[in-house]
Design an enzyme around this catalytic site. Sequence first.
Site, short mmCIF file in Angstrom:
data_model
loop_
_atom_site.label_atom_id
_atom_site.label_comp_id
_atom_site.label_asym_id
_atom_site.label_seq_id
_atom_site.Cartn_x
_atom_site.Cartn_y
_atom_site.Cartn_z
N GLU A 101 1.77 4.07 1.93
CA GLU A 101 1.32 2.68 2.04
C GLU A 101 1.36 2.01 0.67
O GLU A 101 0.94 2.60 -0.31
CB GLU A 101 -0.11 2.66 2.61
CG GLU A 101 -0.64 1.28 2.85
CD GLU A 101 0.33 0.42 3.66
OE1 GLU A 101 0.68 0.79 4.79
OE2 GLU A 101 0.77 -0.63 3.15
N PHE A 102 1.86 0.77 0.65
CA PHE A 102 1.98 0.06 -0.63
C PHE A 102 1.08 -1.17 -0.69
O PHE A 102 1.22 -1.99 -1.59
CB PHE A 102 3.44 -0.35 -0.86
CG PHE A 102 4.38 0.83 -0.95
CD1 PHE A 102 4.53 1.51 -2.15
CD2 PHE A 102 5.08 1.28 0.16
CE1 PHE A 102 5.37 2.61 -2.24
CE2 PHE A 102 5.92 2.38 0.09
CZ PHE A 102 6.06 3.05 -1.12
N CYS B 231 -6.24 3.53 -6.98
CA CYS B 231 -4.87 4.06 -6.91
C CYS B 231 -4.30 4.46 -8.27
O CYS B 231 -4.02 5.63 -8.49
CB CYS B 231 -3.96 3.06 -6.22
SG CYS B 231 -4.40 2.88 -4.49
N ARG C 130 -14.06 1.06 -7.76
CA ARG C 130 -13.65 2.41 -8.11
C ARG C 130 -12.74 2.39 -9.34
O ARG C 130 -11.75 1.69 -9.37
CB ARG C 130 -12.96 3.08 -6.91
CG ARG C 130 -13.92 3.33 -5.77
CD ARG C 130 -13.25 3.93 -4.55
NE ARG C 130 -12.36 3.01 -3.88
CZ ARG C 130 -11.71 3.30 -2.76
NH1 ARG C 130 -11.85 4.48 -2.21
NH2 ARG C 130 -10.92 2.41 -2.20
#
Length: 430
Positions: A151-152, A260, A327
């Site tokens: 997933e991008f 990410c 995060r």
Amino acid sequence: MDICIIGAGHVGLVTAACFAELGNQVVCVDNNRPKIAGLKKSIIPFYEPQLKEMVVRNVKEKRLAFTTNLKEAVRKSLVIFIAVGTPPRENGEADLTDIEGVAQKIARYMPSYRLIVEKSTVPVETGKWVEHTIRVNIRGKKKFDVASNPEFLREGSGLEDFMHPDRIVLGLESKRAKDIFVELYKPLKAPIIITDIKSAELIKHASNSFLATKISFINAIANICERVGADVAKVAEGLGKDRRIGDKFLNAGCGYGGFCFPKDLEAFIRIAGKKGYDFRLLKAVKQINEEQKGLILKKIEGALWNLKGKSIGILGLSFKPGTDDLRFAPSIDIIKGLQLNGAKIRAFDPQAMQGGREIFKGIKFCRDVYETARGSDCLVVLTEWNEFKEIDFKRIKKLLKQLVIIDGRNIYDPAKMKKMGFRYVGIGRS
Ligand code: NAD
């Protein structure tokens, strides 16, 4: 098509809502009971523009459902997407225990052929292990395929990114899997890249690492700009107009964060090392990113002298605008560094206040930009929210104790700020 999405997080929930919107029958599973109970009442566990509306619409149309019952969901679905978290272990490797646990359960519960898809970001060769895990746990002789469909999407524009992707990457090994995917993704009309599973896994790690490299590259250039009195914003503009380079991800600032880039980069460095390749380039990318956070502290100190007892107004806590995700946000290390030096923190973020309260202790959380500025010795921009681009500086001038702006995202015009009487400190420009 009957689809099951395992993991109702930033990726899983967006994926579930979008596949339902495209007309599929989707069940979204999570082992976090309060989260599922909330979703059943249309409570979205994080901020993502338009997501709530899409979830509500598809639940109402009976195309989308939420459950903690994985067995039932696997039984009903032909395609099973694994979108659980792959957080970093202490040593930086990706923790794949949730992926393995889910694969074991899928193997036990599947009544007949299933296509099992890695949606989570995983190190190369995870697909091989997922396949192995299913094979050793399966009951009876049932056929299955494992595939990789990384997933991008970006948080903050997740729906748009899912519905209008630059490309769809499919790592697969059978015609049956290919036919299912082609049917599933037909409405999106995006270029599809079909390859083997390992290459698909590598495409995701390579993409994130390349984007992080662009950010650290421009931050390195910013450091040179500061030393010679050049303007990194202009350098980036001149660089980015070259179509071979492109203008995205060339904004100098206080570094990248989020769930990410930091973890995927670290995981990529780790898996490369395990395979006998020392990925020195990515180690440097990571180091430059760490240094940018320290640079902000130095800039604040340079403007205010001793930090002890000073009041610092922080604008922006989330790792980027459009999300409440904290995060690995640069704000975490920067605020902790300021507190360690005895500074008092006032902070405001348009979306991340709730998460901020859980992470930061001893902070005064403010209603808005102006309350943050009141009595502060300086304002520090850590997230480039649009709200911060259009603030009333005349009002700010009356509220600040010292007229100092530390622009960690280069969102203001240095000349204008100086003209208004501020001491302006940006990144790679003066
Ligand atoms: P997240 O933490 O927001 O969501 C993960 C969800 O999985 C949580 O709700 C958790 O409760 C659930 N979960 C964990 N173990 C489970 C289990 N055994 N059974 C059922 N549910 C379980 O994570 P995320 O941001 O959605 O990321 C998921 C994956 O997608 C990660 O690998 C991440 O790297 C990748 N990814 C994230 C983004 C992003 O922008 N956040 C973009 C692309 C890819």
